[in-house]
Write an enzyme that holds these catalytic residues in place. Structure first.
Site, mmCIF file in Angstrom:
data_model
loop_
_atom_site.group_PDB
_atom_site.id
_atom_site.type_symbol
_atom_site.label_atom_id
_atom_site.label_comp_id
_atom_site.label_asym_id
_atom_site.label_seq_id
_atom_site.Cartn_x
_atom_site.Cartn_y
_atom_site.Cartn_z
ATOM 1 N N TYR A 161 5.147 26.861 2.622
ATOM 2 C CA TYR A 161 6.244 26.407 1.739
ATOM 3 C C TYR A 161 6.392 24.885 1.839
ATOM 4 O O TYR A 161 6.754 24.218 0.883
ATOM 5 C CB TYR A 161 7.540 27.133 2.112
ATOM 6 C CG TYR A 161 8.551 27.197 0.985
ATOM 7 C CD1 TYR A 161 8.189 27.641 -0.280
ATOM 8 C CD2 TYR A 161 9.873 26.818 1.187
ATOM 9 C CE1 TYR A 161 9.123 27.697 -1.316
ATOM 10 C CE2 TYR A 161 10.805 26.875 0.167
ATOM 11 C CZ TYR A 161 10.421 27.321 -1.076
ATOM 12 O OH TYR A 161 11.343 27.374 -2.091
ATOM 13 N N LYS A 216 14.015 21.781 -1.002
ATOM 14 C CA LYS A 216 15.170 22.691 -1.090
ATOM 15 C C LYS A 216 16.309 22.216 -0.165
ATOM 16 O O LYS A 216 17.481 22.376 -0.502
ATOM 17 C CB LYS A 216 14.755 24.125 -0.725
ATOM 18 C CG LYS A 216 13.859 24.791 -1.763
ATOM 19 C CD LYS A 216 14.510 24.855 -3.120
ATOM 20 C CE LYS A 216 13.741 25.708 -4.109
ATOM 21 N NZ LYS A 216 14.214 25.536 -5.497
#
Ligand code: NAD
Length: 263
Positions: free
Chosen positions: A156, A163
Site C-alpha cells: 500500500y 491516506k
C-alpha cells in the site's frame, strides 16, 4: 429517508464497482438527488450510461480533481442547476503503479507528489470550490474515503501515506468549514474489489486476510459503505464532524486472525 430532497455531488465514479457508485445509489434510495463527475473523456460514456440507468436527467460533469478551473466550472454548473449543495463526496485516489509497488523507500518524489496531490489535496480543492454552495445548505456535509492509516499494509506504501495526509486534511477542513455549519468526515472502508484496488498488488490476499480477521468473518460490501455514507451526508448525523468512521466489518480492531489464536 435519510436524504429526502438533499442534493449531493458524487466525485469518483469509474464504473459499477466504484464505491462512489454505491454511495450514489444509497443517496438516491434515501430520497436524495445526485450529480456525478467523471475524471476524463475516457470514462465519460461509462459514467453517463450508469447515470442513465437510474435517471435520464441525472447531471454528469467532467472533473479532473487536480484542475481548479474544472472544479470552479462544476461549481458554476451546480449553482445554475441546484443553487445549493447539501453533500459532497470525494471518492478519489491515485498513485503511479511504479511508485506504489516497489516499497516506500523506493518512492520517487514525483510519485509521492502525485499520490498526495490526487489522493489528499483534491479533498481541499473540491471542498473549497463547493463551499459557497455547501454554506447555503442547512446540513452541508463533505465525505471522503480512507483506509486504515494506523497500520502498515505491504504494497500500500505511498498510498498509506497519502491516506494519512487525507485524514489530517479532513480534520483541518472540518475546523475551517465548521463555523459555516458544514461538516467534514471520512469513512475508512474495508477492502472492496474495485478498479483502484486492483492496482494494489496482492489485493486478493488483503481480501482473504481481511475476512479471516474480521469479527463478522467477512469483508464489507460497497453497499454497506454507501449506507453509512448516506447517514453521514444527511441531517441524522448532524453532531458528527471531523471523524473517521470505520466500515470494515471490524477488521481494524483485530491484531491477528482468530484462527491464529485457536489451538
Ligand atoms: N476499494 C477499497 O478497498 C477501498 C478501501 C478503502 C478506501 N478506498 C478509497 O475509496 C475511494 C474510491 O476508490 P474505489 O475503490 O471505489 O476505486 P475506483 O477506481 O472505482 O475509484 C477511484 C476513482 O478515483 C478517480 N480519480 C483518480 N484520479 C482522479 C483525478 N485526477 N480526478 C478525478 N478523479 C480521479 C477515478 O476516476 C476513479 O473514479 C478511493 O479514495 C480509495 O482509496 C477504497
Amino acid at each position: 429517508m435519510l436524504l429526502e430532497g438533499k442534493k449531493v455531488l458524487v466525485a469518483g465514479v469509474a464504473n459499477r464497482s466504484s464505491i462512489a457508485w454505491a454511495v450514489a445509489e444509497a443517496v438516491l434510495r434515501e430520497g436524495g438527488q445526485v450529480a456525478l463527475t467523471y475524471q476524463n473523456q475516457r470514462l465519460e460514456q461509462r459514467v453517463r450510461d450508469l447515470a442513465q440507468s437510474v435517471d435520464p436527467h441525472l447531471p454528469c460533469y467532467e472533473l479532473d480533481a487536480s484542475s481548479s478551473e474544472q472544479a470552479a466550472e462544476v461549481a458554476d454548473m451546480l449553482a445554475k442547476e441546484w443553487g445549493v449543495l447539501d453533500g459532497l463526496v470525494h471518492s478519489i485516489a491515485f498513485a503511479p503503479k511504479e511508485d506504489l509497488t516497489p516499497g516506500i523507500l523506493k518512492t520517487s518524489l514525483d510519485g509521492w507528489n502525485t499520490a498526495l496531490h490526487i489522493s489528499a489535496y483534491t479533498l481541499l480543492e473540491l471542498t473549497r470550490a463547493m463551499m459557497p454552495l455547501l454554506e447555503k445548505s442547512e446540513s452541508g456535509s463533505v465525505l471522503t474515503l480512507t483506509y486504515d492509516t494506523g497500520k502498515v499494509y505491504p504494497n500500500y506504501n505511498v498510498m498509506g501515506v497519502a491516506k494519512a495526509a487525507l485524514e489530517a486534511a479532513m480534520r483541518y477542513a472540518c475546523w475551517d468549514a465548521g463555523r459555516k455549519q458544514v461538516r467534514v468526515n471520512a469513512i475508512s472502508a474495508g477492502p472492496i474489489k474495485t478498479l483502484a484496488a486492483r492496482g494494489i498488488s496482492g489485493f486478493g490476499n488483503m481480501l482473504d486476510e481481511g475476512s479471516r480477521k474480521s469479527p463478522l468473518g467477512r469483508n464489507v460490501t460497497a453497499e454497506e459503505v454507501g449506507n453509512t455514507a448516506a447517514f453521514l451526508l444527511g441531517p441524522a448525523s448532524s453532531g458528527i464532524t471531523g471523524q473517521v468512521v470505520f466500515v470494515d466489518a471490524g477488521q481494524s480492531i483485530m491484531g491477528v486472525p482468530a484462527a491464529a489464536t485457536t489451538a
